[in-house]
Design an enzyme around this catalytic site. Structure first.
Site, PDB file in Angstrom:
ATOM      1  CG  ASP A   1      -1.212 -50.488  20.991  1.00 15.58           C
ATOM      2  OD1 ASP A   1      -2.301 -50.113  21.650  1.00 15.58           O
ATOM      3  OD2 ASP A   1      -0.234 -49.971  21.349  1.00 15.58           O
TER       4      ASP A   1
ATOM      5  CG  ASP B   1      -7.206 -56.088  25.539  1.00 12.78           C
ATOM      6  OD1 ASP B   1      -6.362 -56.466  26.481  1.00 12.78           O
ATOM      7  OD2 ASP B   1      -8.233 -55.374  25.947  1.00 12.78           O
ATOM      8  CB  VAL B   2      -1.554 -57.496  26.289  1.00 11.60           C
ATOM      9  CG1 VAL B   2      -0.760 -56.951  25.044  1.00 11.60           C
ATOM     10  CG2 VAL B   2      -1.748 -56.399  27.354  1.00 11.60           C
TER      11      VAL B   2
ATOM     12  CG  ASN C   1       6.015 -51.276  26.115  1.00 11.82           C
ATOM     13  OD1 ASN C   1       6.886 -50.328  27.217  1.00 11.82           O
ATOM     14  ND2 ASN C   1       5.174 -50.335  25.539  1.00 11.82           N
TER      15      ASN C   1
ATOM     16  CE1 TYR D   1       2.020 -48.757  35.749  1.00 10.89           C
ATOM     17  CE2 TYR D   1       3.431 -47.886  37.141  1.00 10.89           C
ATOM     18  CZ  TYR D   1       2.978 -48.464  35.798  1.00 10.89           C
ATOM     19  OH  TYR D   1       4.246 -47.865  34.750  1.00 10.89           O
TER      20      TYR D   1
ATOM     21  CE  LYS E   1       4.373 -51.528  34.665  1.00 18.00           C
ATOM     22  NZ  LYS E   1       4.384 -51.911  33.534  1.00 18.00           N
TER      23      LYS E   1
ATOM     24  CB  THR F   1       5.066 -41.790  27.495  1.00 14.15           C
ATOM     25  OG1 THR F   1       4.497 -42.009  28.598  1.00 14.15           O
ATOM     26  CG2 THR F   1       6.584 -42.187  27.426  1.00 14.15           C
TER      27      THR F   1
HETATM   28  N1  LIG Z   1       5.596 -43.457  31.159  1.00 16.19           N
HETATM   29  C1  LIG Z   1       6.570 -43.637  32.210  1.00 16.19           C
HETATM   30  O1  LIG Z   1       6.623 -42.470  33.035  1.00 16.19           O
HETATM   31  C2  LIG Z   1       6.732 -45.059  32.558  1.00 16.19           C
HETATM   32  C3  LIG Z   1       7.560 -45.441  33.761  1.00 16.19           C
HETATM   33  C4  LIG Z   1       7.888 -46.741  33.782  1.00 16.19           C
HETATM   34  C5  LIG Z   1       7.285 -47.595  33.424  1.00 16.19           C
HETATM   35  N2  LIG Z   1       6.347 -47.596  32.464  1.00 16.19           N
HETATM   36  C6  LIG Z   1       5.708 -48.514  31.487  1.00 16.19           C
HETATM   37  O2  LIG Z   1       6.099 -48.368  30.122  1.00 16.19           O
HETATM   38  C7  LIG Z   1       4.942 -49.061  29.440  1.00 16.19           C
HETATM   39  C8  LIG Z   1       4.579 -48.090  28.352  1.00 16.19           C
HETATM   40  O3  LIG Z   1       4.276 -47.180  28.615  1.00 16.19           O
HETATM   41  P1  LIG Z   1       4.174 -45.690  28.004  1.00 16.19           P
HETATM   42  O4  LIG Z   1       4.464 -44.745  29.081  1.00 16.19           O
HETATM   43  O5  LIG Z   1       4.856 -45.975  26.842  1.00 16.19           O
HETATM   44  O6  LIG Z   1       2.350 -45.534  27.801  1.00 16.19           O
HETATM   45  P2  LIG Z   1       1.532 -45.023  26.695  1.00 16.19           P
HETATM   46  O7  LIG Z   1       0.340 -44.715  27.167  1.00 16.19           O
HETATM   47  O8  LIG Z   1       2.235 -43.778  25.880  1.00 16.19           O
HETATM   48  O9  LIG Z   1       1.762 -46.218  25.692  1.00 16.19           O
HETATM   49  C9  LIG Z   1       0.848 -47.480  26.147  1.00 16.19           C
HETATM   50  C10 LIG Z   1       0.698 -48.393  25.043  1.00 16.19           C
HETATM   51  O10 LIG Z   1       0.105 -49.570  25.441  1.00 16.19           O
HETATM   52  C11 LIG Z   1      -1.202 -49.618  24.445  1.00 16.19           C
HETATM   53  N3  LIG Z   1      -2.272 -50.574  25.352  1.00 16.19           N
HETATM   54  C12 LIG Z   1      -2.674 -50.073  26.419  1.00 16.19           C
HETATM   55  N4  LIG Z   1      -3.351 -51.258  27.130  1.00 16.19           N
HETATM   56  C13 LIG Z   1      -3.315 -52.174  25.979  1.00 16.19           C
HETATM   57  C14 LIG Z   1      -3.865 -53.653  25.945  1.00 16.19           C
HETATM   58  N5  LIG Z   1      -4.659 -54.049  26.887  1.00 16.19           N
HETATM   59  N6  LIG Z   1      -3.403 -54.173  25.196  1.00 16.19           N
HETATM   60  C15 LIG Z   1      -2.693 -53.791  24.167  1.00 16.19           C
HETATM   61  N7  LIG Z   1      -2.021 -52.787  24.176  1.00 16.19           N
HETATM   62  C16 LIG Z   1      -2.612 -51.827  25.190  1.00 16.19           C
HETATM   63  C17 LIG Z   1      -1.676 -48.413  24.454  1.00 16.19           C
HETATM   64  O11 LIG Z   1      -2.964 -48.251  23.304  1.00 16.19           O
HETATM   65  C18 LIG Z   1      -0.624 -47.428  24.148  1.00 16.19           C
HETATM   66  O12 LIG Z   1      -0.197 -47.751  22.601  1.00 16.19           O
HETATM   67  C19 LIG Z   1       3.863 -49.207  30.334  1.00 16.19           C
HETATM   68  O13 LIG Z   1       4.025 -50.714  30.779  1.00 16.19           O
HETATM   69  C20 LIG Z   1       4.294 -48.559  31.557  1.00 16.19           C
HETATM   70  O14 LIG Z   1       3.578 -49.169  32.805  1.00 16.19           O
HETATM   71  C21 LIG Z   1       6.066 -46.279  31.893  1.00 16.19           C
END
Ligand SMILES: NC(=O)c1ccc[n+]([C@@H]2O[C@H](COP(=O)([O-])OP(=O)(O)OC[C@H]3O[C@@H](n4cnc5c(N)ncnc54)[C@H](O)[C@@H]3O)[C@@H](O)[C@H]2O)c1
Length: 245
Positions: free
Chosen positions: A32, A48-49, A75, A140, A144, A174
């Site tokens: 992360d 950074d991914v 993720n 986005y 996906k 989240t």
């Molecule tokens: N929250 C929702 O409703 C939802 C729905 C569908 C899918 N998602 C997906 O779930 C995943 C997690 O989302 P979340 O809601 O937990 O978000 P979040 O923002 O709470 O957590 C995301 C994490 O990813 C890290 N991150 C961001 N960019 C990064 C990078 N370039 N390299 C490394 N780490 C990085 C952030 O620091 C954070 O810790 C994402 O892929 C998101 O698209 C979320």
């Protein structure tokens, strides 16, 4: 004790997933850009991914230190609300570099190790946004849909040794969702979900735990949708979302 790499495990879905695997006794490595909570399980590698070299080094380091790599969950993701007329090239490229190419980088680095070992599970967080045209999230949504395509392709190329699958959550409460949505938007979203609410991150973590387990040993190349019924039905012919009150 399995070795499990999870990207984006400092917050939200990734954090809950890391806790789920750690609770089962697995060693969790969080990739992360942001630090995890002080009491988070396992270890944090700052990466950074979207940086393929950094991702490759992190995977090599984990495998060298642990001597095994069982499960990788790509993720980490970002979303920024923009209309298609306003979206900038810079934003679209950043979303793609993190959400789509970041999954490809991490899966590729992990797959090279797993194929050598003739076992492993590659998982990722896609989204229901890849299944329908949700307004204001063009970049986005496209990333996906791309993650689901990666999942099918990795499964075809790496079977029978490595399984690949993704989870496509609907709305999950989240920090990502809270950053983008006002109280009114959250309430309106709940109204449109048959389950009448957002998912808790732990409900997505359970899906990852299942997909990584021997119970899912015949499951590969698939997208598991966990959305409280959001994408199950049509809305054009309905007044309200149906269901019981
Ligand atoms: N929250 C929702 O409703 C939802 C729905 C569908 C899918 N998602 C997906 O779930 C995943 C997690 O989302 P979340 O809601 O937990 O978000 P979040 O923002 O709470 O957590 C995301 C994490 O990813 C890290 N991150 C961001 N960019 C990064 C990078 N370039 N390299 C490394 N780490 C990085 C952030 O620091 C954070 O810790 C994402 O892929 C998101 O698209 C979320």
């Amino acid at each position: 004790m399995r070795t499990v790499i999870i990207s984006g495990a400092s917050s939200g879905i990734g954090e809950a997933t890391a806790e789920r695997f750690a609770r089962a006794g697995d060693h969790v490595v969080n990739l992360d850009i942001a630090p995890p909570r002080k009491d988070a399980p396992g270890e944090w590698i700052e990466a950074d991914v979207s940086d393929w070299a950094a991702v490759g080094s992190a995977v090599t380091r984990v495998y060298d230190e642990r001597g095994r790599l069982d499960v990788v969950i790509a993720n980490a993701g970002i979303s920024v609300r923009n209309g298609v007329l306003e979206l900038t090239e810079e934003q679209a490229r950043r979303t793609t570099s993190v959400n789509l190419l970041g999954v490809l980088a991490l899966w590729q680095a992990a797959a090279r190790v797993m194929v050598g070992r003739k076992e492993g599970v590659l998982l990722a967080t896609a989204s229901v946004n890849g299944l329908r045209g949700y307004p204001f999230y063009a970049d986005y949504n496209a990333t996906k849909a791309g993650v689901a395509a990666l999942c099918r392709t990795f499964a075809m190329e790496l079977s029978p040794y490595v399984r690949a699958a993704c989870v496509s959550p609907g709305a999950v409460l989240t920090p990502m969702q809270l950053a983008e949505y006002t109280e009114t938007m959250l309430a309106e979203t709940n109204r449109q979900i048959p389950a009448g609410r957002h998912a808790a991150p732990s409900e997505i973590a359970e899906a990852f735990f299942y997909l990584a387990s021997p119970a899912a040993s015949f499951l590969t190349g698939q997208e598991l949708v966990i959305d409280g019924g959001e994408t199950a039905g049509a809305t054009t012919s309905a007044f309200g979302r149906g269901g019981l009150s």
